[in-house]
Design a protein around this motif. Sequence first.
Motif, PDB file in Angstrom:
ATOM      1  N   UNK A 252      37.878  50.654  29.002  1.00  0.00           N
ATOM      2  CA  UNK A 252      38.469  49.468  27.972  1.00  0.00           C
ATOM      3  C   UNK A 252      39.580  48.767  28.622  1.00  0.00           C
ATOM      4  N   UNK A 253      40.302  49.417  29.608  1.00  0.00           N
ATOM      5  CA  UNK A 253      41.239  48.564  30.516  1.00  0.00           C
ATOM      6  C   UNK A 253      40.719  47.401  31.366  1.00  0.00           C
ATOM      7  N   UNK A 254      39.422  47.881  32.040  1.00  0.00           N
ATOM      8  CA  UNK A 254      39.028  46.939  32.740  1.00  0.00           C
ATOM      9  C   UNK A 254      38.184  45.671  32.129  1.00  0.00           C
ATOM     10  N   UNK A 255      37.712  46.206  30.886  1.00  0.00           N
ATOM     11  CA  UNK A 255      37.231  45.365  29.973  1.00  0.00           C
ATOM     12  C   UNK A 255      38.359  44.101  29.512  1.00  0.00           C
ATOM     13  N   UNK A 256      39.586  44.567  29.203  1.00  0.00           N
ATOM     14  CA  UNK A 256      40.385  43.762  28.769  1.00  0.00           C
ATOM     15  C   UNK A 256      40.885  42.735  29.917  1.00  0.00           C
ATOM     16  N   UNK A 257      40.437  42.800  31.174  1.00  0.00           N
ATOM     17  CA  UNK A 257      40.869  41.910  32.075  1.00  0.00           C
ATOM     18  C   UNK A 257      39.504  40.931  32.534  1.00  0.00           C
ATOM     19  N   UNK A 258      38.546  41.335  31.928  1.00  0.00           N
ATOM     20  CA  UNK A 258      37.290  40.262  32.119  1.00  0.00           C
ATOM     21  C   UNK A 258      37.601  38.788  31.522  1.00  0.00           C
ATOM     22  N   UNK A 259      37.246  37.979  32.485  1.00  0.00           N
ATOM     23  CA  UNK A 259      37.344  36.525  32.035  1.00  0.00           C
ATOM     24  C   UNK A 259      36.106  35.884  32.307  1.00  0.00           C
ATOM     25  N   UNK A 260      35.766  34.787  31.468  1.00  0.00           N
ATOM     26  CA  UNK A 260      34.638  33.830  31.703  1.00  0.00           C
ATOM     27  C   UNK A 260      35.081  32.526  31.930  1.00  0.00           C
ATOM     28  N   UNK A 261      34.665  31.844  33.287  1.00  0.00           N
ATOM     29  CA  UNK A 261      35.007  30.324  33.090  1.00  0.00           C
ATOM     30  C   UNK A 261      34.227  29.623  32.259  1.00  0.00           C
ATOM     31  N   UNK A 262      35.036  28.752  31.754  1.00  0.00           N
ATOM     32  CA  UNK A 262      34.385  27.941  30.606  1.00  0.00           C
ATOM     33  C   UNK A 262      33.245  26.995  31.010  1.00  0.00           C
ATOM     34  N   UNK A 263      33.400  26.740  32.074  1.00  0.00           N
ATOM     35  CA  UNK A 263      32.390  25.416  32.603  1.00  0.00           C
ATOM     36  C   UNK A 263      30.891  26.069  32.973  1.00  0.00           C
TER      37      UNK A 263
ATOM     38  N   UNK B 251      29.228  53.444  35.370  1.00  0.00           N
ATOM     39  CA  UNK B 251      29.469  53.422  34.161  1.00  0.00           C
ATOM     40  C   UNK B 251      27.985  53.364  33.682  1.00  0.00           C
ATOM     41  N   UNK B 252      27.259  52.473  33.968  1.00  0.00           N
ATOM     42  CA  UNK B 252      25.930  52.245  33.606  1.00  0.00           C
ATOM     43  C   UNK B 252      25.067  53.452  33.586  1.00  0.00           C
ATOM     44  N   UNK B 253      25.242  53.915  35.117  1.00  0.00           N
ATOM     45  CA  UNK B 253      24.404  55.125  35.405  1.00  0.00           C
ATOM     46  C   UNK B 253      24.900  56.487  34.408  1.00  0.00           C
ATOM     47  N   UNK B 254      26.064  56.305  33.973  1.00  0.00           N
ATOM     48  CA  UNK B 254      26.354  57.704  33.312  1.00  0.00           C
ATOM     49  C   UNK B 254      26.162  57.476  31.680  1.00  0.00           C
ATOM     50  N   UNK B 255      26.205  55.945  31.359  1.00  0.00           N
ATOM     51  CA  UNK B 255      26.345  55.982  29.797  1.00  0.00           C
ATOM     52  C   UNK B 255      25.338  54.687  29.172  1.00  0.00           C
ATOM     53  N   UNK B 256      24.486  54.004  30.357  1.00  0.00           N
ATOM     54  CA  UNK B 256      23.685  53.052  29.975  1.00  0.00           C
ATOM     55  C   UNK B 256      24.804  51.815  29.492  1.00  0.00           C
ATOM     56  N   UNK B 257      24.345  51.068  28.612  1.00  0.00           N
ATOM     57  CA  UNK B 257      24.911  49.855  27.979  1.00  0.00           C
ATOM     58  C   UNK B 257      24.977  48.546  29.044  1.00  0.00           C
ATOM     59  N   UNK B 258      26.012  47.846  28.923  1.00  0.00           N
ATOM     60  CA  UNK B 258      25.938  46.571  29.719  1.00  0.00           C
ATOM     61  C   UNK B 258      26.587  46.529  31.039  1.00  0.00           C
ATOM     62  N   UNK B 259      26.919  47.800  31.510  1.00  0.00           N
ATOM     63  CA  UNK B 259      27.764  48.010  32.606  1.00  0.00           C
ATOM     64  C   UNK B 259      26.944  47.409  34.068  1.00  0.00           C
ATOM     65  N   UNK B 260      25.493  47.587  34.210  1.00  0.00           N
ATOM     66  CA  UNK B 260      24.871  46.970  35.043  1.00  0.00           C
ATOM     67  C   UNK B 260      24.929  45.536  35.249  1.00  0.00           C
ATOM     68  N   UNK B 261      24.901  44.896  33.887  1.00  0.00           N
ATOM     69  CA  UNK B 261      24.772  43.313  34.029  1.00  0.00           C
ATOM     70  C   UNK B 261      26.284  42.636  34.463  1.00  0.00           C
ATOM     71  N   UNK B 262      27.249  43.715  34.043  1.00  0.00           N
ATOM     72  CA  UNK B 262      28.753  43.209  34.299  1.00  0.00           C
ATOM     73  C   UNK B 262      28.921  43.271  35.928  1.00  0.00           C
ATOM     74  N   UNK B 263      28.122  44.551  36.458  1.00  0.00           N
ATOM     75  CA  UNK B 263      28.467  44.834  37.855  1.00  0.00           C
ATOM     76  C   UNK B 263      27.769  43.657  38.572  1.00  0.00           C
ATOM     77  N   UNK B 264      26.620  43.346  38.030  1.00  0.00           N
ATOM     78  CA  UNK B 264      25.942  42.127  38.851  1.00  0.00           C
ATOM     79  C   UNK B 264      26.645  40.790  38.732  1.00  0.00           C
ATOM     80  N   UNK B 265      27.266  40.593  37.735  1.00  0.00           N
ATOM     81  CA  UNK B 265      27.982  39.193  37.469  1.00  0.00           C
ATOM     82  C   UNK B 265      29.141  39.218  38.654  1.00  0.00           C
ATOM     83  N   UNK B 266      30.067  40.361  38.659  1.00  0.00           N
ATOM     84  CA  UNK B 266      31.038  40.534  39.510  1.00  0.00           C
ATOM     85  C   UNK B 266      30.887  40.342  40.961  1.00  0.00           C
TER      86      UNK B 266
END
Length: 364
Positions: free
Chosen positions: A14-25, A55-70
């Motif tokens: 949750x700490x890392x999630x709170x620091x994620x941002x998206x570029x508007x454009x 996190x994805x390897x341990x818990x599945x979810x969207x971690x893999x997609x976030x990792x790729x985008x970062x």
Amino acid sequence: MNLIVSSVVSRLRPYFDGLLREEGETGALYIYDEELGDRASCCTTGEAACFYLLDWKLHQGDGKDIARKLAEDVRRRQLPQGAFGQPYYVKKGEAGTVDIAEIGAVANSLYHLYKGTGSEAARSSLVQSAQYLLTQVAEENPGAVYKNPNATGHDVLNGDIYAAHTFGRAYQVTGEELFRAKAEEIVRHVADRFGKHSPGWWPYTELWDGKVGMGNSVAYQGTIIAFAHTVVPLLPPPLQDRWNQVAREAVDTMLQAMEEGPNDFNEAPWWCRDWNNAWEIWLSFSRCPEIEGASNYVISRLCETEEAVLKEGAACFRPKVTSDDPERTPVTTTFRKAATFAGILSYLVLDQAEDINAESSERK
């Protein structure tokens, strides 16, 4: 140990999630380091990306997609020559400095991000950084690599291993023999320097005439052992055996030093004396599980960290060293400390899984 790792990852996400941002454009994803007041460094972004992969390897979810985008954000902001800017303690308005640690510390993330998500951005970033390091091979000794373009007057031994680690990982994704050969040359050089001044020790820096520039360091000795580990399988068997013997002796020396506590002999770089939060030590000990004191330390620190994260969240990584210079960016930040831990936790788990897979393949 797996249950504790899973618990820590769940509590920190949750700490890392709170620091994620998206570029508007563009919708591109990045991490905002609040204390830095800017986007997180490429190195720490890559480490956090590897944490999301774990996190994805341990818990599945969207971690893999976030990792790729970062990983894409890291590649997008990588400097044209292949290095990464280091934004900490920089005069405001000036470009970030370039340092080998920013490359070596994130190389393992980029490797695992490519292997775990198929990210071509991660692969390209890793290869580009390795190609840059080839331009920084020391004129004085081809087994050494300059720590940064402004620090060419001495040999920083843990920096050499950061380079070897990067070359090794680049070889594993490209098959280019030049990378493997250079990694071998560096490991041989660093092995040759072990115990030259003090039994069981590397100095932090040597001058090119072989004299000590700055003395022993538990923290940086840990960095050498931790990051050389992934190169060892790529070495010829005699050098593998030699390095493994050196590594065990180095870890034994570190354990003895840690019983004394930090002093001018065992931790000459004063800024590294907070050993509990030097996660490279933790990773180095995990590389030698056959040494009882080392394996006990790994479990003990992991349990202590789980307890701290349960009580304080990411605030437990708040830096103890701060800077009051209003003209400069912070020396470090809570996010940087948390990302370093998260990256090294990922390396501990993902590298160990790779080791187990390699052993299983050898037995077949």
